[in-house]
Design a protein around this motif. Sequence first.
Motif, PDB file in Angstrom:
ATOM      1  N   LEU A   1       0.852  -1.180   0.000  1.00 36.26           N
ATOM      2  CA  LEU A   1       0.000   0.000   0.000  1.00 36.26           C
ATOM      3  C   LEU A   1       0.889   1.231   0.000  1.00 36.26           C
ATOM      4  CD1 LEU A   1      -3.044   0.832   0.358  1.00 36.26           C
ATOM      5  CD2 LEU A   1      -2.699   0.577   2.815  1.00 36.26           C
ATOM      6  N   PHE A   2       0.539   2.214  -0.835  1.00 34.08           N
ATOM      7  CA  PHE A   2       1.310   3.459  -0.894  1.00 34.08           C
ATOM      8  C   PHE A   2       0.310   4.608  -0.838  1.00 34.08           C
ATOM      9  CE2 PHE A   2       5.534   5.153  -2.443  1.00 34.08           C
ATOM     10  CZ  PHE A   2       5.212   6.501  -2.304  1.00 34.08           C
ATOM     11  N   PHE A   3       0.404   5.419   0.209  1.00 38.17           N
ATOM     12  CA  PHE A   3      -0.468   6.581   0.356  1.00 38.17           C
ATOM     13  C   PHE A   3       0.215   7.823  -0.198  1.00 38.17           C
ATOM     14  CE2 PHE A   3      -2.107   3.908   3.859  1.00 38.17           C
ATOM     15  CZ  PHE A   3      -3.466   3.988   3.606  1.00 38.17           C
ATOM     16  N   LEU A   4      -0.538   8.606  -0.946  1.00 38.67           N
ATOM     17  CA  LEU A   4      -0.062   9.900  -1.424  1.00 38.67           C
ATOM     18  C   LEU A   4      -1.208  10.890  -1.346  1.00 38.67           C
ATOM     19  CD1 LEU A   4       2.314  11.497  -2.874  1.00 38.67           C
ATOM     20  CD2 LEU A   4       0.945  11.147  -4.944  1.00 38.67           C
ATOM     21  N   ALA A   5      -0.979  12.030  -0.721  1.00 35.57           N
ATOM     22  CA  ALA A   5      -1.954  13.118  -0.715  1.00 35.57           C
ATOM     23  C   ALA A   5      -1.523  14.172  -1.722  1.00 35.57           C
ATOM     24  CB  ALA A   5      -2.051  13.750   0.672  1.00 35.57           C
TER      25      ALA A   5
ATOM     26  N   LEU B   1      -6.996   9.325 -11.166  1.00 35.03           N
ATOM     27  CA  LEU B   1      -7.772   8.633 -12.193  1.00 35.03           C
ATOM     28  C   LEU B   1      -7.486   9.196 -13.579  1.00 35.03           C
ATOM     29  CD1 LEU B   1     -11.287   8.048 -10.585  1.00 35.03           C
ATOM     30  CD2 LEU B   1      -9.233   6.625 -10.485  1.00 35.03           C
ATOM     31  N   ALA B   2      -7.277  10.515 -13.660  1.00 34.10           N
ATOM     32  CA  ALA B   2      -6.983  11.126 -14.955  1.00 34.10           C
ATOM     33  C   ALA B   2      -5.682  10.582 -15.528  1.00 34.10           C
ATOM     34  CB  ALA B   2      -6.909  12.648 -14.810  1.00 34.10           C
ATOM     35  N   VAL B   3      -4.660  10.457 -14.688  1.00 32.81           N
ATOM     36  CA  VAL B   3      -3.365   9.954 -15.153  1.00 32.81           C
ATOM     37  C   VAL B   3      -3.476   8.475 -15.496  1.00 32.81           C
ATOM     38  CG1 VAL B   3      -0.952   9.593 -14.525  1.00 32.81           C
ATOM     39  CG2 VAL B   3      -2.097  11.719 -13.880  1.00 32.81           C
ATOM     40  N   ALA B   4      -4.187   7.709 -14.647  1.00 29.57           N
ATOM     41  CA  ALA B   4      -4.360   6.282 -14.930  1.00 29.57           C
ATOM     42  C   ALA B   4      -5.083   6.083 -16.258  1.00 29.57           C
ATOM     43  CB  ALA B   4      -5.143   5.616 -13.800  1.00 29.57           C
ATOM     44  N   ALA B   5      -6.079   6.920 -16.539  1.00 30.61           N
ATOM     45  CA  ALA B   5      -6.823   6.800 -17.790  1.00 30.61           C
ATOM     46  C   ALA B   5      -5.919   7.048 -18.996  1.00 30.61           C
ATOM     47  CB  ALA B   5      -7.997   7.780 -17.786  1.00 30.61           C
ATOM     48  N   GLU B   6      -5.018   8.018 -18.868  1.00 32.34           N
ATOM     49  CA  GLU B   6      -4.092   8.315 -19.963  1.00 32.34           C
ATOM     50  C   GLU B   6      -3.134   7.148 -20.217  1.00 32.34           C
ATOM     51  OE1 GLU B   6      -2.047  11.800 -18.798  1.00 32.34           O
ATOM     52  OE2 GLU B   6      -3.788  13.124 -18.966  1.00 32.34           O
ATOM     53  N   MET B   7      -2.791   6.417 -19.156  1.00 36.97           N
ATOM     54  CA  MET B   7      -1.804   5.349 -19.259  1.00 36.97           C
ATOM     55  C   MET B   7      -2.366   4.055 -19.807  1.00 36.97           C
ATOM     56  SD  MET B   7       0.147   5.920 -15.612  1.00 36.97           S
ATOM     57  CE  MET B   7       1.246   4.521 -15.848  1.00 36.97           C
TER      58      MET B   7
ATOM     59  N   ASN C   1      -4.879  -0.907  -9.738  1.00 35.83           N
ATOM     60  CA  ASN C   1      -3.910  -0.538  -8.696  1.00 35.83           C
ATOM     61  C   ASN C   1      -4.020   0.908  -8.234  1.00 35.83           C
ATOM     62  OD1 ASN C   1      -2.565  -2.776 -10.496  1.00 35.83           O
ATOM     63  ND2 ASN C   1      -1.629  -2.964  -8.471  1.00 35.83           N
ATOM     64  N   VAL C   2      -5.104   1.606  -8.587  1.00 38.73           N
ATOM     65  CA  VAL C   2      -5.259   3.008  -8.195  1.00 38.73           C
ATOM     66  C   VAL C   2      -6.655   3.233  -7.621  1.00 38.73           C
ATOM     67  CG1 VAL C   2      -5.226   5.422  -8.958  1.00 38.73           C
ATOM     68  CG2 VAL C   2      -3.715   3.738 -10.053  1.00 38.73           C
TER      69      VAL C   2
ATOM     70  N   VAL D   1      -3.023   4.620  -3.151  1.00 41.76           N
ATOM     71  CA  VAL D   1      -4.169   5.387  -2.657  1.00 41.76           C
ATOM     72  C   VAL D   1      -3.829   6.867  -2.793  1.00 41.76           C
ATOM     73  CG1 VAL D   1      -5.555   5.979  -0.633  1.00 41.76           C
ATOM     74  CG2 VAL D   1      -4.922   3.595  -1.059  1.00 41.76           C
ATOM     75  N   VAL D   2      -4.575   7.559  -3.653  1.00 38.52           N
ATOM     76  CA  VAL D   2      -4.344   8.983  -3.874  1.00 38.52           C
ATOM     77  C   VAL D   2      -5.424   9.754  -3.118  1.00 38.52           C
ATOM     78  CG1 VAL D   2      -3.906  10.791  -5.561  1.00 38.52           C
ATOM     79  CG2 VAL D   2      -3.461   8.404  -6.169  1.00 38.52           C
ATOM     80  N   ASP D   3      -5.022  10.395  -2.048  1.00 39.83           N
ATOM     81  CA  ASP D   3      -5.926  11.164  -1.188  1.00 39.83           C
ATOM     82  C   ASP D   3      -6.057  12.567  -1.790  1.00 39.83           C
ATOM     83  OD1 ASP D   3      -7.199  12.562   0.833  1.00 39.83           O
ATOM     84  OD2 ASP D   3      -5.919  11.811   2.438  1.00 39.83           O
TER      85      ASP D   3
END
Length: 397
Positions: free
Chosen positions: A174-178, A226-232, A238-239, A208-210
């Motif tokens: 798990l990786f948390f990022l705010a 989600l925007a970056v994941a969609a581009e990739m 995993n997001v 986990v993007v807070d």
Amino acid sequence: MLNPDLGPLGEYPFARLVSILDGVDPPAGLEPIAFSIGEPQMGPPPLFAETMSSHAGLWNKYPPPIGDAAFRNAVAEWLVRRYDLPGGLLDPDRHVLPVAGTREPLYHMGFLTAQTVKGGGSPAVCMPNPFYFSYRGAALVGRAEPVYLSALAENDFLPDLDGLSEDLLRRTTLFFLATPTNPQGTIAPASYLRRLITLARRYDFLLVVDECYAEIYRGAPPTGGLAVAAEMGEGFDNVVVFHSLSKRSSAPGARSGFIAGDERIIKRHGQLVSMGGAPIPLPVLHASTALWRDEDHVVEARSRYEKNFRAAEEILGGRPGVSIPPAGFFLWIDVGDGEAAARRLWGEAAVKALPGNLMARIDGSGTNPGDPYLRVALVYDPETTREGLERVARVLW
């Protein structure tokens, strides 16, 4: 009798602040100003109470763990508008789930990703340092090693991804990022998020993007996970992103937010809520739906915070240790010694602020990156904010 894994949770930061200020009395005749708590003081828009009242007949109904279609659709439509997501990629029934505020589900991520062994060693949960306290709780309840990645000024207050070892990445669950960061108010660029998502997929951990401060910004709106994941490509694997009405709509008492992204996590968290969680009551759910469909109150709140930061620029700008962040509603001020500054402000100016070390832990270098800092929450009306900042300036410079 007690679970030993929960022993290290420790005290809530604000309980520790009470002990730091013990024995210090504010000056007589000065109205106290609490810049210590990130609690919006303006209150939610009338739309919230009006919608709650119109659905008061639903208080006798058990709320469904996954909310209703109207809420999920409202959130999905907002996410598509806000982050310009490709049409059809985000399925409200598979990728969106209401949550009773974000504190509890952040903590629950530790349950959902818990493993006994990963990458040939003990599981690890990574988090920025300073951090929101639920991140650490998630690690401990998942019986994982909490790894504090110091978020320093030289890295724009983001964890240094180049410093992550192969061993740590293999063990990470798990990786948390705010982003915007809490408390510093900086924004992770798309390139940074892209690197993290690539690592999450390569090493199979949950990112986990807070994004709870994503609607309080000055200038361009922050991009999102989600925007970056969609581009990739690869969908939202995993997001998971977290959003809340606490900051966006000044409604922390509603305990209402959502998680969106990887459908495996969405489904499993829905099962967790069904078993022993707290769904959002139906009147609150309907009021929340109305708020996610309304942008006018968000624009108004953002304008109010912008006035507060203009006052901060005018009163504190150019002083040592002060920078005005692009997002969020905190100042993260380098005062040399956060605890000493907090005691001075309370004793000389009746202003409460949070020492930065209460939001951080000692890192691998043996230092607490929050030690020099003071967190100041600009959550009041502009007049009260200006008065408080003038007191801060008189005492600290």
